[in-house]
Write an enzyme that holds these catalytic residues in place. Structure first.
Site, PDB file in Angstrom:
ATOM      1  N   ASN A 117       0.854  -1.181   0.000  1.00  0.00           N
ATOM      2  CA  ASN A 117       0.000   0.000   0.000  1.00  0.00           C
ATOM      3  C   ASN A 117       0.891   1.232   0.000  1.00  0.00           C
ATOM      4  O   ASN A 117       2.122   1.127   0.113  1.00  0.00           O
ATOM      5  CB  ASN A 117      -0.976  -0.017   1.188  1.00  0.00           C
ATOM      6  CG  ASN A 117      -0.282  -0.005   2.542  1.00  0.00           C
ATOM      7  OD1 ASN A 117       0.720   0.672   2.747  1.00  0.00           O
ATOM      8  ND2 ASN A 117      -0.824  -0.768   3.489  1.00  0.00           N
ATOM      9  N   LYS A 160       1.461   3.701   2.100  1.00  0.00           N
ATOM     10  CA  LYS A 160       2.270   3.945   3.303  1.00  0.00           C
ATOM     11  C   LYS A 160       3.464   3.006   3.353  1.00  0.00           C
ATOM     12  O   LYS A 160       4.605   3.426   3.656  1.00  0.00           O
ATOM     13  CB  LYS A 160       1.404   3.751   4.552  1.00  0.00           C
ATOM     14  CG  LYS A 160       2.148   3.935   5.874  1.00  0.00           C
ATOM     15  CD  LYS A 160       2.724   5.344   6.011  1.00  0.00           C
ATOM     16  CE  LYS A 160       3.248   5.627   7.416  1.00  0.00           C
ATOM     17  NZ  LYS A 160       4.342   4.736   7.827  1.00  0.00           N
ATOM     18  N   GLU A 161       3.242   1.723   3.077  1.00  0.00           N
ATOM     19  CA  GLU A 161       4.347   0.760   3.066  1.00  0.00           C
ATOM     20  C   GLU A 161       5.389   1.134   2.023  1.00  0.00           C
ATOM     21  O   GLU A 161       6.597   1.074   2.276  1.00  0.00           O
ATOM     22  CB  GLU A 161       3.805  -0.641   2.784  1.00  0.00           C
ATOM     23  CG  GLU A 161       2.966  -1.220   3.912  1.00  0.00           C
ATOM     24  CD  GLU A 161       2.160  -2.433   3.482  1.00  0.00           C
ATOM     25  OE1 GLU A 161       1.695  -3.172   4.372  1.00  0.00           O
ATOM     26  OE2 GLU A 161       1.988  -2.637   2.263  1.00  0.00           O
ATOM     27  N   ASP A 183      -5.126  -8.333   1.561  1.00  0.00           N
ATOM     28  CA  ASP A 183      -5.212  -9.790   1.392  1.00  0.00           C
ATOM     29  C   ASP A 183      -6.052 -10.136   0.166  1.00  0.00           C
ATOM     30  O   ASP A 183      -5.726 -11.056  -0.594  1.00  0.00           O
ATOM     31  CB  ASP A 183      -5.844 -10.436   2.627  1.00  0.00           C
ATOM     32  CG  ASP A 183      -5.101 -10.124   3.914  1.00  0.00           C
ATOM     33  OD1 ASP A 183      -3.878  -9.928   3.848  1.00  0.00           O
ATOM     34  OD2 ASP A 183      -5.751 -10.069   4.971  1.00  0.00           O
TER      35      ASP A 183
END
Length: 473
Positions: free
Chosen positions: A198, A200-201, A261
């Site tokens: 995502n 942020k990651e 997921d």
């Protein structure tokens, strides 16, 4: 995209999911007042249930879509592990969970009046022996999977050694790996087929903020394709030299828990079914749009995904489908309007033009050049936006009723077969400068040709020139 054929293929795909398995607990109830003991909401418990989390939720999504899934990971010998296995068995998910932890990961969420108030995590980091890691790897490859999913939540299951061995063995067997990543383990993911962080990651993995720069940096550093999920902004796929931006399909975002997921599950099944990465990303985006509208770590079923995509693609048709639709309008005595173009980098001029065209009749059919014909018309570097994405964007516009993608340099074939009542061209043309074969076709069946002016000084070419000018300055 033949969605039914793709989804039918899901049942033939065998997916191995390896990673951090978790049990999610939800305590839900109304909030009527604050606690007398502290200034916090007092939740009157009405529901208390378990769901699968982490790698287990990825496996649950694969199973609910009809895929054959096998789950591998670590648990403890405790009540939570027993509850986890019960949930897996209830969903008919085959699994091999080794008991080597001090406690099974449990995430408890307290929900009051449809709002998450607090989350309580009970977890330990896995520190498996090399012997146990070898046993796990043997189990994974004993099922001969078509594709591997590494679901990394940073709990220690996917150690550097295990992941290196996983990649080595998968490469020898020609098995692709898709990773749901964690920033601290970035170096483990080099040369996998696809990573799905995502925003942020991805920011944490690169230290950058701008999505395009982030995706390109990850692509270069990892030597992998990157599917960047961007919340309300949708997704961005970085594949080779191509960047594909896919708008979100979520109608209402209620809970993003487990959406990643779902993305990796649908991506794995789609890729193993033989579709392109771009099509896999579009399918995954639709699925994510479904699960974020629900509470908790939800799954999406095949029928739900099929319905969602058919709804979205209802405007994108083939020529034969348009002919049947045209006949329906004719029977009702209604007028069909046709226009066509590249529609590369949609701007206000396009929107105004299409709105004016739609006012001329009862339905607007829009033809768009496919990618190869755009290159022939506009030169190398064009189109900026792929044909599928251009069609999707146009299908979201209210004035546009139907879209068809065509490979030809002119639309004589479409005019002759559809015989629209009105053929609309831009105001920079006139009867003498339009394609004379097209003019002859329309006049042959006594249709009308109408010229709609463009907004002055707005064009895709000028926008691209302005962008390049800023980059060069």
């Amino acid at each position: 995209m033949d969605i039914k054929k793709i989804l039918d293929n899901f049942s033939k795909i065998k997916v191995a999911v390896i990673g951090d398995v978790m049990l999610d607990r939800y305590v839900i109830g109304p909030v009527h007042r604050l606690s007398p003991e502290a200034p916090v909401p007092l939740v009157k418990q009405e529901k208390d249930f378990f769901t699968l989390g982490g790698a287990a939720n990825t496996a649950a999504n694969i199973e609910s879509l009809g895929g054959k899934v096998f789950l591998f990971g670590y648990v403890a010998e405790d009540a939570e592990a027993e509850a986890l296995r019960e949930e897996l068995n209830a969903k008919r998910i085959q699994h091999k969970l080794f008991s080597c932890l001090d406690c099974t990961t449990l995430k408890t969420r307290i929900i009051g009046d449809k709002q998450q108030i607090v989350r309580i995590d009970r977890e330990v980091e896995a520190k498996a022996s090399s012997m146990l890691e070898e046993r796990l790897l043997e189990e994974v490859f004993s099922i001969n999977p078509d594709i591997l999913v590494a679901s990394d939540y940073g709990k220690g299951v996917l150690s550097t050694y295990l992941f290196s061995s996983l990649k080595e063995r998968a490469k020898k067997r020609g098995i692709r790996i898709i990773v749901d990543p964690r920033p601290q383990n970035k170096d483990n993911y080099r040369e996998v087929y696809l990573v799905t962080p995502n925003l942020k990651e991805a920011e944490d993995m690169t230290g950058l903020k701008e999505p395009e720069e982030i995706g390109r940096r990850l692509q270069k550093e990892l030597g992998s394709n990157v599917l960047l999920t961007r919340g309300p902004e949708g997704m961005s796929l970085f594949e080779g030299d191509k960047i594909v931006n896919i708008p979100t399909f979520a109608i209402e975002v209620y809970d993003v828990t487990g959406a990643g997921d779902t993305v990796v599950a649908v991506s794995a099944l789609s890729i193993a079914s033989g579709v392109s990465l771009e099509e896999a990303a579009i399918l995954a985006n639709h699925a994510a749009g479904i699960v974020v509208s629900r509470i908790g770590t939800a799954t999406v079923s095949r029928s739900e995904l099929e319905q969602a995509i058919e709804h979205e693609y209802r405007k994108i048709k083939t020529l034969d489908e348009l002919k049947r639709i045209r006949d329906d309008y004719r029977r009702k005595g209604q007028k069909v309007v046709w226009t066509n173009g590249c529609f590369d980098i949609l701007h206000s001029g396009h929107v105004n033009y299409l709105s004016e065209a739609r006012r001329l009749g009862d339905a607007l059919f829009v033809g768009i050049n496919d990618d190869e014909s755009v290159r022939q018309l506009k030169g190398q570097g064009r189109p900026v936006i792929s044909e599928r994405e251009r069609a999707e964007i146009l299908s979201h516009l209210e004035p546009v009723d139907y879209v068809v993608i065509f490979p030809e340099q002119n639309v004589v074939k479409y005019l002759e077969e559809l015989r629209p009542d009105i053929y609309v061209k831009g105001g920079d043309y006139n009867l003498d400068t339009i394609d004379q074969q097209e003019r002859k076709a329309v006049e042959g069946y006594k249709g009308r040709i109408v010229f709609v002016p463009f907004i002055k000084d707005i064009s895709t070419t000028k926008i691209i020139q302005q962008i390049r000018g800023k980059q060069d300055s």
